[in-house]
Design a protein around this motif. Structure first.
Motif, PDB file in Angstrom:
ATOM      1  N   LEU A 100      51.212  42.536  26.185  1.00  0.00           N
ATOM      2  CA  LEU A 100      50.205  42.158  26.605  1.00  0.00           C
ATOM      3  C   LEU A 100      48.885  42.000  25.611  1.00  0.00           C
ATOM      4  O   LEU A 100      47.849  41.778  25.966  1.00  0.00           O
ATOM      5  N   GLY A 101      49.308  42.170  24.506  1.00  0.00           N
ATOM      6  CA  GLY A 101      48.296  42.193  23.350  1.00  0.00           C
ATOM      7  C   GLY A 101      47.196  43.294  23.418  1.00  0.00           C
ATOM      8  O   GLY A 101      46.303  43.083  22.838  1.00  0.00           O
ATOM      9  N   VAL A 102      47.601  44.367  24.056  1.00  0.00           N
ATOM     10  CA  VAL A 102      46.661  45.285  23.994  1.00  0.00           C
ATOM     11  C   VAL A 102      47.484  46.867  23.712  1.00  0.00           C
ATOM     12  O   VAL A 102      48.642  46.798  23.687  1.00  0.00           O
ATOM     13  N   GLY A 103      46.671  47.816  23.488  1.00  0.00           N
ATOM     14  CA  GLY A 103      47.197  49.157  23.244  1.00  0.00           C
ATOM     15  C   GLY A 103      47.438  49.172  21.757  1.00  0.00           C
ATOM     16  O   GLY A 103      48.037  49.660  20.959  1.00  0.00           O
TER      17      GLY A 103
ATOM     18  N   GLY B 210      54.624  46.409  30.659  1.00  0.00           N
ATOM     19  CA  GLY B 210      54.339  45.328  29.924  1.00  0.00           C
ATOM     20  C   GLY B 210      53.424  45.854  28.608  1.00  0.00           C
ATOM     21  O   GLY B 210      53.571  45.579  27.481  1.00  0.00           O
ATOM     22  N   VAL B 211      52.541  46.845  29.152  1.00  0.00           N
ATOM     23  CA  VAL B 211      51.589  47.284  28.122  1.00  0.00           C
ATOM     24  C   VAL B 211      52.277  48.144  27.081  1.00  0.00           C
ATOM     25  O   VAL B 211      52.220  48.093  25.729  1.00  0.00           O
TER      26      VAL B 211
ATOM     27  N   PHE C 114      51.384  46.677  39.716  1.00  0.00           N
ATOM     28  CA  PHE C 114      50.508  47.668  38.824  1.00  0.00           C
ATOM     29  C   PHE C 114      51.662  48.350  37.749  1.00  0.00           C
ATOM     30  O   PHE C 114      51.617  48.646  36.477  1.00  0.00           O
ATOM     31  N   ALA C 115      52.938  48.915  38.343  1.00  0.00           N
ATOM     32  CA  ALA C 115      54.094  49.144  37.630  1.00  0.00           C
ATOM     33  C   ALA C 115      54.524  48.183  36.311  1.00  0.00           C
ATOM     34  O   ALA C 115      54.769  48.684  35.232  1.00  0.00           O
ATOM     35  N   SER C 116      54.649  47.010  36.936  1.00  0.00           N
ATOM     36  CA  SER C 116      55.051  45.920  35.708  1.00  0.00           C
ATOM     37  C   SER C 116      53.833  45.687  34.735  1.00  0.00           C
ATOM     38  O   SER C 116      54.189  45.617  33.583  1.00  0.00           O
ATOM     39  N   PHE C 117      52.796  46.089  35.044  1.00  0.00           N
ATOM     40  CA  PHE C 117      51.760  45.753  34.025  1.00  0.00           C
ATOM     41  C   PHE C 117      51.835  46.911  33.115  1.00  0.00           C
ATOM     42  O   PHE C 117      51.553  46.839  31.785  1.00  0.00           O
ATOM     43  N   VAL C 118      51.977  48.194  33.569  1.00  0.00           N
ATOM     44  CA  VAL C 118      51.817  49.309  32.678  1.00  0.00           C
ATOM     45  C   VAL C 118      53.266  49.376  31.903  1.00  0.00           C
ATOM     46  O   VAL C 118      52.930  49.454  30.646  1.00  0.00           O
TER      47      VAL C 118
END
Length: 66
Positions: free
Chosen positions: A63-66, A57-58, A51-55
């Protein structure tokens, strides 16, 4: 310990959100995630490091979001 779910302060899009419970990351090593529209529905328990890696990356825009 029960998960304490919350939505991001950026979640102002009419309810199409997820909720997370980071209070279990330290003690259980997981971050529960659920659909905010179905709080009694299923919960996905994501490993805290994933989850920390996902956040991260965002936040970096990877990740193409945000």
């Amino acid at each position: 310990m029960e998960p304490q779910f919350f939505k991001s302060s950026y979640s102002n899009n009419g309810g199409d959100c997820v909720e997370v419970a980071i209070n279990l990351a330290g003690t259980h090593g997981t971050v529960p995630v659920r659909d905010s529209k179905t709080s009694a529905g299923p919960v996905l328990n994501v490993p805290a490091d994933a989850f920390a890696s996902f956040v991260a990356g965002v936040k970096r825009g990877q990740l193409g979001v945000g």
